[in-house]
Design a protein around this motif. Structure first.
Motif, PDB file in Angstrom:
ATOM      1  N   PHE A 283      69.834 -30.306  74.118  1.00 17.01           N
ATOM      2  CA  PHE A 283      68.408 -29.607  73.180  1.00 17.01           C
ATOM      3  C   PHE A 283      68.844 -29.947  72.384  1.00 17.01           C
ATOM      4  O   PHE A 283      70.037 -29.527  72.125  1.00 17.01           O
ATOM      5  CB  PHE A 283      68.021 -28.102  73.824  1.00 17.01           C
ATOM      6  N   ILE A 284      68.900 -30.699  71.396  1.00 15.07           N
ATOM      7  CA  ILE A 284      68.350 -30.857  70.017  1.00 15.07           C
ATOM      8  C   ILE A 284      67.453 -30.981  69.064  1.00 15.07           C
ATOM      9  O   ILE A 284      66.348 -29.987  69.369  1.00 15.07           O
ATOM     10  CB  ILE A 284      68.695 -32.210  70.463  1.00 15.07           C
ATOM     11  N   HIS A 285      67.065 -31.217  68.135  1.00 13.61           N
ATOM     12  CA  HIS A 285      66.569 -30.459  66.642  1.00 13.61           C
ATOM     13  C   HIS A 285      66.276 -28.889  66.715  1.00 13.61           C
ATOM     14  O   HIS A 285      64.984 -28.555  66.590  1.00 13.61           O
ATOM     15  CB  HIS A 285      65.236 -31.476  67.052  1.00 13.61           C
ATOM     16  N   PHE A 286      67.140 -28.231  66.182  1.00 12.51           N
ATOM     17  CA  PHE A 286      66.980 -27.039  66.315  1.00 12.51           C
ATOM     18  C   PHE A 286      66.850 -25.988  64.829  1.00 12.51           C
ATOM     19  O   PHE A 286      66.937 -26.238  63.804  1.00 12.51           O
ATOM     20  CB  PHE A 286      68.962 -25.956  66.490  1.00 12.51           C
ATOM     21  N   ASN A 287      65.659 -25.399  64.412  1.00 12.12           N
ATOM     22  CA  ASN A 287      65.495 -24.399  63.052  1.00 12.12           C
ATOM     23  C   ASN A 287      66.517 -23.925  63.211  1.00 12.12           C
ATOM     24  O   ASN A 287      67.337 -23.130  63.802  1.00 12.12           O
ATOM     25  CB  ASN A 287      63.964 -23.806  63.871  1.00 12.12           C
ATOM     26  N   HIS A 288      66.356 -23.419  61.480  1.00 10.99           N
ATOM     27  CA  HIS A 288      67.438 -23.101  60.966  1.00 10.99           C
ATOM     28  C   HIS A 288      67.484 -20.915  61.528  1.00 10.99           C
ATOM     29  O   HIS A 288      68.069 -20.736  62.063  1.00 10.99           O
ATOM     30  CB  HIS A 288      67.271 -22.630  59.926  1.00 10.99           C
ATOM     31  N   THR A 289      66.155 -21.056  62.113  1.00 10.11           N
ATOM     32  CA  THR A 289      66.064 -19.443  62.719  1.00 10.11           C
ATOM     33  C   THR A 289      66.373 -19.672  64.460  1.00 10.11           C
ATOM     34  O   THR A 289      66.479 -18.259  64.995  1.00 10.11           O
ATOM     35  CB  THR A 289      64.308 -18.825  62.681  1.00 10.11           C
ATOM     36  N   ASN A 290      66.722 -20.910  64.569  1.00  7.69           N
ATOM     37  CA  ASN A 290      66.626 -20.836  65.918  1.00  7.69           C
ATOM     38  C   ASN A 290      68.465 -20.289  66.808  1.00  7.69           C
ATOM     39  O   ASN A 290      68.956 -20.793  66.138  1.00  7.69           O
ATOM     40  CB  ASN A 290      66.892 -22.055  66.735  1.00  7.69           C
ATOM     41  N   PRO A 291      68.132 -19.373  67.713  1.00  9.52           N
ATOM     42  CA  PRO A 291      69.387 -18.981  67.784  1.00  9.52           C
ATOM     43  C   PRO A 291      70.295 -19.494  68.621  1.00  9.52           C
ATOM     44  O   PRO A 291      71.748 -19.137  68.874  1.00  9.52           O
ATOM     45  CB  PRO A 291      68.738 -17.746  68.521  1.00  9.52           C
ATOM     46  N   VAL A 292      70.163 -20.450  69.548  1.00  7.95           N
ATOM     47  CA  VAL A 292      70.921 -21.383  70.305  1.00  7.95           C
ATOM     48  C   VAL A 292      71.806 -22.029  69.273  1.00  7.95           C
ATOM     49  O   VAL A 292      72.828 -22.255  70.267  1.00  7.95           O
ATOM     50  CB  VAL A 292      70.392 -22.384  71.083  1.00  7.95           C
ATOM     51  N   ILE A 293      71.321 -22.007  67.723  1.00  9.50           N
ATOM     52  CA  ILE A 293      72.602 -22.777  67.600  1.00  9.50           C
ATOM     53  C   ILE A 293      74.135 -21.630  67.426  1.00  9.50           C
ATOM     54  O   ILE A 293      75.079 -22.497  67.561  1.00  9.50           O
ATOM     55  CB  ILE A 293      72.175 -22.236  65.178  1.00  9.50           C
ATOM     56  N   ASN A 294      74.248 -20.508  67.920  1.00  9.81           N
ATOM     57  CA  ASN A 294      75.374 -19.670  68.179  1.00  9.81           C
ATOM     58  C   ASN A 294      75.443 -20.226  69.513  1.00  9.81           C
ATOM     59  O   ASN A 294      74.395 -19.200  70.100  1.00  9.81           O
ATOM     60  CB  ASN A 294      75.359 -18.245  66.957  1.00  9.81           C
ATOM     61  N   LEU A 295      76.325 -20.594  69.727  1.00  8.84           N
ATOM     62  CA  LEU A 295      76.270 -20.777  70.967  1.00  8.84           C
ATOM     63  C   LEU A 295      77.384 -19.146  72.110  1.00  8.84           C
ATOM     64  O   LEU A 295      76.839 -19.312  72.714  1.00  8.84           O
ATOM     65  CB  LEU A 295      77.906 -21.658  71.235  1.00  8.84           C
ATOM     66  N   LYS A 296      77.101 -18.353  71.149  1.00  6.86           N
ATOM     67  CA  LYS A 296      77.712 -17.551  71.597  1.00  6.86           C
ATOM     68  C   LYS A 296      76.158 -16.541  71.503  1.00  6.86           C
ATOM     69  O   LYS A 296      76.440 -14.820  72.092  1.00  6.86           O
ATOM     70  CB  LYS A 296      78.480 -16.282  70.781  1.00  6.86           C
ATOM     71  N   SER A 297      74.871 -16.325  71.127  1.00  8.47           N
ATOM     72  CA  SER A 297      74.451 -15.810  71.388  1.00  8.47           C
ATOM     73  C   SER A 297      73.341 -15.225  73.096  1.00  8.47           C
ATOM     74  O   SER A 297      73.897 -16.665  73.681  1.00  8.47           O
ATOM     75  CB  SER A 297      72.905 -16.791  70.580  1.00  8.47           C
ATOM     76  N   LYS A 298      72.822 -14.844  73.217  1.00  8.02           N
ATOM     77  CA  LYS A 298      72.385 -14.704  74.810  1.00  8.02           C
ATOM     78  C   LYS A 298      71.481 -15.490  74.688  1.00  8.02           C
ATOM     79  O   LYS A 298      71.658 -15.711  76.102  1.00  8.02           O
ATOM     80  CB  LYS A 298      71.529 -12.938  74.686  1.00  8.02           C
ATOM     81  N   GLU A 299      70.688 -16.079  73.570  1.00  6.67           N
ATOM     82  CA  GLU A 299      69.566 -16.940  73.910  1.00  6.67           C
ATOM     83  C   GLU A 299      70.468 -18.415  74.499  1.00  6.67           C
ATOM     84  O   GLU A 299      70.543 -19.327  75.766  1.00  6.67           O
ATOM     85  CB  GLU A 299      68.873 -17.588  72.885  1.00  6.67           C
ATOM     86  N   ALA A 300      71.504 -19.068  73.607  1.00  8.79           N
ATOM     87  CA  ALA A 300      72.377 -19.964  73.837  1.00  8.79           C
ATOM     88  C   ALA A 300      72.673 -19.452  75.882  1.00  8.79           C
ATOM     89  O   ALA A 300      72.981 -20.308  76.671  1.00  8.79           O
ATOM     90  CB  ALA A 300      73.415 -20.274  72.910  1.00  8.79           C
TER      91      ALA A 300
END
Length: 319
Positions: A283-300
């Motif tokens: 997965f690529i091209h993340f909006n600034h709001t996308n929680p998966v940018i942070n790999l520690k997030s529950k979404e990631a």
């Protein structure tokens, strides 16, 4: 004093590298292989995003993260001393410089060619750095679809790059392969998207051993005349649009006006794939709001737990 100054510099580099040790910043290439390098993962407007007051951005205005570059890929063929860039982003100065390393045979500051996907700000406006105000480059090949080519030729300031021979536009066609070197082929293909000024394409990048799919921007998968699952099965890597996790993170815009496949929708669509096929998907091209940018997030963690990958800057994929 010199000792403390050195430690201070190391601390700065450490913090700029998203808490990676200095020796882990950047990438290492197999010099014998043809490789793709992720040079950026963020949606067009970057991160921090202009005027954003949300938690995702507010600290980044004071402490920028150098790894949050707008989505782009580098393509390296060391055997033939060639290197290319997919997308001309506002971060092109850093992205071009990152392709001047000991592991890359071609030491030129400017790549051998740039492939554009479409005329949205994060994907072509970096061309401005090839003009007189910046590098004043000479005849850099820019590969563009017919409408994209016409747009650059007939609208300022881009047509100045053409008339001054800073760039040399090369028209490409839907599903027609471009042979870059004897072992490297790139094929554009049309995808549905908001085509105000140009078509939108993805690319199939075929190396000597493996093939990659690159679709940073597309409307919903169901609008495409191809079956994304079948296309994934034909390749070894699939870098695909993941602008929004679910759309819920965007509460100040009409999400219907900026359609993309939510990651949650893609997870559901790809759920029946076996582990091998899931592992192809990055997965690529993340909006600034996308929680998966942070790999520690529950979404990631949810994405990774299900067998998929989340693109990270400087990741290398051999072709």
């Amino acid at each position: 004093m010199k000792k403390y100054y050195a430690l201070f510099l190391i601390a700065i580099l450490y913090s700029c590298g998203q808490n990676k040790p200095v020796e882990e910043i950047g990438f290492k290439l197999n010099k014998e292989a043809t490789s793709l390098i992720i040079l950026g993962t963020i949606q067009d407007a970057g991160s921090p995003h202009i005027a954003c007051k949300k938690d995702c951005c507010k600290e980044l205005f004071h402490s920028p993260d150098i790894q949050r570059q707008v989505v782009a890929l580098g393509l390296i063929d060391n055997e033939y001393s060639k290197k290319y860039l997919f997308e001309a982003t506002p971060d092109i100065p850093i992205q071009m410089k990152s392709l001047v390393t000991n592991d890359i045979e071609n030491k030129n500051e400017i790549v051998d060619g740039i492939f554009l996907t479409h005329a949205h700000i994060g994907h072509y406006t970096g061309l401005m750095y090839l003009g007189k105000e910046a590098t004043d480059a000479k005849n850099i090949p820019v590969f563009a679809m017919p409408r994209m080519k016409n747009y650059l030729e007939t609208n300022g300031p881009w047509n100045l790059l053409v008339s001054r021979n800073n760039i040399r536009l090369t028209k490409i066609e839907n599903s027609i392969p471009i042979l870059l070197t004897p072992k490297l082929t790139v094929t554009p293909f049309l995808v549905p998207h908001r085509d105000e000024y140009s078509e939108t394409v993805g690319y199939k990048i075929q190396g000597p051993k493996k093939t990659a799919l690159f679709i940073p921007d597309i409307d919903k998968w169901g609008k495409w005349n191809e079956n994304i699952i079948e296309e994934i099965k034909k390749v070894d890597y699939a870098f695909i649009d993941a602008t929004f996790y679910s759309g819920q993170e965007l509460n100040n815009r009409d999400i219907s006006q900026i359609p993309h496949p939510f990651i949650t929708e893609s997870l559901k669509l790809f759920a029946s794939l076996d582990t091998l096929e899931k592992n192809k998907i990055i997965f690529i091209h993340f909006n600034h709001t996308n929680p998966v940018i942070n790999l520690k997030s529950k979404e990631a963690k949810n994405v990774i737990r299900q067998g998929f990958k989340i693109a990270q800057i400087n990741d290398v994929y051999e072709l």
